[in-house]
Design a protein around this motif. Sequence first.
Motif, PDB file in Angstrom:
ATOM      1  N   PRO A  30      17.326 -20.278  -1.126  1.00 55.12           N
ATOM      2  CA  PRO A  30      16.105 -20.459  -1.235  1.00 55.12           C
ATOM      3  C   PRO A  30      15.256 -19.973   0.042  1.00 55.12           C
ATOM      4  CG  PRO A  30      17.395 -22.265  -0.663  1.00 55.12           C
ATOM      5  CD  PRO A  30      18.350 -21.349  -1.030  1.00 55.12           C
ATOM      6  N   VAL A  31      14.012 -19.492  -0.198  1.00 54.72           N
ATOM      7  CA  VAL A  31      13.374 -19.083   1.051  1.00 54.72           C
ATOM      8  C   VAL A  31      12.256 -20.152   1.446  1.00 54.72           C
ATOM      9  CG1 VAL A  31      13.469 -16.655   0.217  1.00 54.72           C
ATOM     10  CG2 VAL A  31      11.693 -18.071  -0.695  1.00 54.72           C
ATOM     11  N   ASN A  32      12.288 -21.049   0.869  1.00 55.31           N
ATOM     12  CA  ASN A  32      11.316 -22.223   1.168  1.00 55.31           C
ATOM     13  C   ASN A  32      12.011 -23.705   1.627  1.00 55.31           C
ATOM     14  OD1 ASN A  32      11.683 -22.562  -1.538  1.00 55.31           O
ATOM     15  ND2 ASN A  32       9.657 -23.332  -1.845  1.00 55.31           N
ATOM     16  N   PHE A  33      13.055 -23.835   1.887  1.00 61.37           N
ATOM     17  CA  PHE A  33      13.915 -25.012   2.150  1.00 61.37           C
ATOM     18  C   PHE A  33      13.268 -25.792   3.039  1.00 61.37           C
ATOM     19  CE2 PHE A  33      17.587 -27.370   3.850  1.00 61.37           C
ATOM     20  CZ  PHE A  33      17.720 -28.319   2.564  1.00 61.37           C
ATOM     21  N   ARG A  34      12.932 -27.038   2.620  1.00 61.03           N
ATOM     22  CA  ARG A  34      12.501 -27.957   3.543  1.00 61.03           C
ATOM     23  C   ARG A  34      13.455 -29.212   3.732  1.00 61.03           C
ATOM     24  NH1 ARG A  34       7.044 -26.512   0.713  1.00 61.03           N
ATOM     25  NH2 ARG A  34       7.988 -27.764  -0.485  1.00 61.03           N
ATOM     26  N   PRO A  35      14.107 -29.363   4.667  1.00 60.94           N
ATOM     27  CA  PRO A  35      15.002 -30.659   4.596  1.00 60.94           C
ATOM     28  C   PRO A  35      14.269 -32.009   4.854  1.00 60.94           C
ATOM     29  CG  PRO A  35      15.474 -29.208   6.370  1.00 60.94           C
ATOM     30  CD  PRO A  35      14.495 -28.496   5.397  1.00 60.94           C
ATOM     31  N   MET A  36      13.184 -31.842   5.536  1.00 62.23           N
ATOM     32  CA  MET A  36      12.395 -33.130   5.558  1.00 62.23           C
ATOM     33  C   MET A  36      11.851 -33.625   4.449  1.00 62.23           C
ATOM     34  SD  MET A  36      13.306 -34.105   8.483  1.00 62.23           S
ATOM     35  CE  MET A  36      12.202 -35.881   8.535  1.00 62.23           C
ATOM     36  N   LEU A  37      11.474 -32.963   3.566  1.00 66.03           N
ATOM     37  CA  LEU A  37      10.777 -33.164   2.457  1.00 66.03           C
ATOM     38  C   LEU A  37      11.737 -33.607   1.299  1.00 66.03           C
ATOM     39  CD1 LEU A  37       8.312 -33.328   0.766  1.00 66.03           C
ATOM     40  CD2 LEU A  37       8.656 -31.008  -0.244  1.00 66.03           C
ATOM     41  N   VAL A  38      13.019 -33.118   1.454  1.00 57.19           N
ATOM     42  CA  VAL A  38      14.109 -33.463   0.555  1.00 57.19           C
ATOM     43  C   VAL A  38      14.633 -34.888   0.903  1.00 57.19           C
ATOM     44  CG1 VAL A  38      16.699 -33.020   0.071  1.00 57.19           C
ATOM     45  CG2 VAL A  38      14.960 -31.260   0.121  1.00 57.19           C
ATOM     46  N   ALA A  39      14.695 -35.123   2.305  1.00 59.82           N
ATOM     47  CA  ALA A  39      15.172 -36.581   2.893  1.00 59.82           C
ATOM     48  C   ALA A  39      14.093 -37.459   2.462  1.00 59.82           C
ATOM     49  CB  ALA A  39      15.087 -36.367   4.377  1.00 59.82           C
ATOM     50  N   LYS A  40      12.718 -37.220   2.481  1.00 58.67           N
ATOM     51  CA  LYS A  40      11.844 -38.189   2.058  1.00 58.67           C
ATOM     52  C   LYS A  40      11.775 -38.472   0.483  1.00 58.67           C
ATOM     53  CE  LYS A  40       8.514 -36.797   5.633  1.00 58.67           C
ATOM     54  NZ  LYS A  40       7.021 -36.164   5.631  1.00 58.67           N
ATOM     55  N   ARG A  41      12.198 -37.603  -0.271  1.00 64.69           N
ATOM     56  CA  ARG A  41      12.231 -37.766  -1.629  1.00 64.69           C
ATOM     57  C   ARG A  41      13.455 -38.431  -1.945  1.00 64.69           C
ATOM     58  NH1 ARG A  41      10.685 -31.608  -3.895  1.00 64.69           N
ATOM     59  NH2 ARG A  41       8.525 -31.618  -3.663  1.00 64.69           N
ATOM     60  N   ALA A  42      14.586 -38.239  -1.275  1.00 68.29           N
ATOM     61  CA  ALA A  42      15.618 -39.039  -1.601  1.00 68.29           C
ATOM     62  C   ALA A  42      15.669 -40.333  -0.969  1.00 68.29           C
ATOM     63  CB  ALA A  42      16.910 -38.090  -0.779  1.00 68.29           C
ATOM     64  N   THR A  43      14.815 -40.587   0.104  1.00 71.31           N
ATOM     65  CA  THR A  43      14.701 -42.024   0.362  1.00 71.31           C
ATOM     66  C   THR A  43      13.920 -42.772  -0.581  1.00 71.31           C
ATOM     67  OG1 THR A  43      14.823 -41.065   2.758  1.00 71.31           O
ATOM     68  CG2 THR A  43      13.653 -43.299   2.410  1.00 71.31           C
ATOM     69  N   VAL A  44      12.689 -42.289  -1.127  1.00 66.58           N
ATOM     70  CA  VAL A  44      11.928 -42.805  -2.332  1.00 66.58           C
ATOM     71  C   VAL A  44      12.775 -43.185  -3.344  1.00 66.58           C
ATOM     72  CG1 VAL A  44      10.131 -42.751  -3.646  1.00 66.58           C
ATOM     73  CG2 VAL A  44       9.821 -42.066  -0.982  1.00 66.58           C
TER      74      VAL A  44
END
Length: 97
Positions: free
Chosen positions: A48-62
Amino acid sequence: MAMNWTSIAAIYVLFWVMSAFIVLPIGLRTPDEVDGHVVGRGHADSAPVNFRPMLVAKRATVLAAVLFGLYYANYALGWFTVEDINFFDAPVKDLGY
């Protein structure tokens, strides 16, 4: 019926890891989907060219919080038990919990 806090933490972590894998591919774009240009040497065409781990972490937390909330509500209120999903009438052992 109460659950130990260590059990709560361990089960929530399991839900969080599972949720992270579920939400990981959401919104990712490969170079072919964006502009067809590979970023540099060693960059795979499928990476991926637009990987954003913090967004993934927030979504996973919710998602983990929602799933764990449903799990804990089922644990406390007994919506579904082993007897409810015992389709073959096999004897259910009482573990004494």
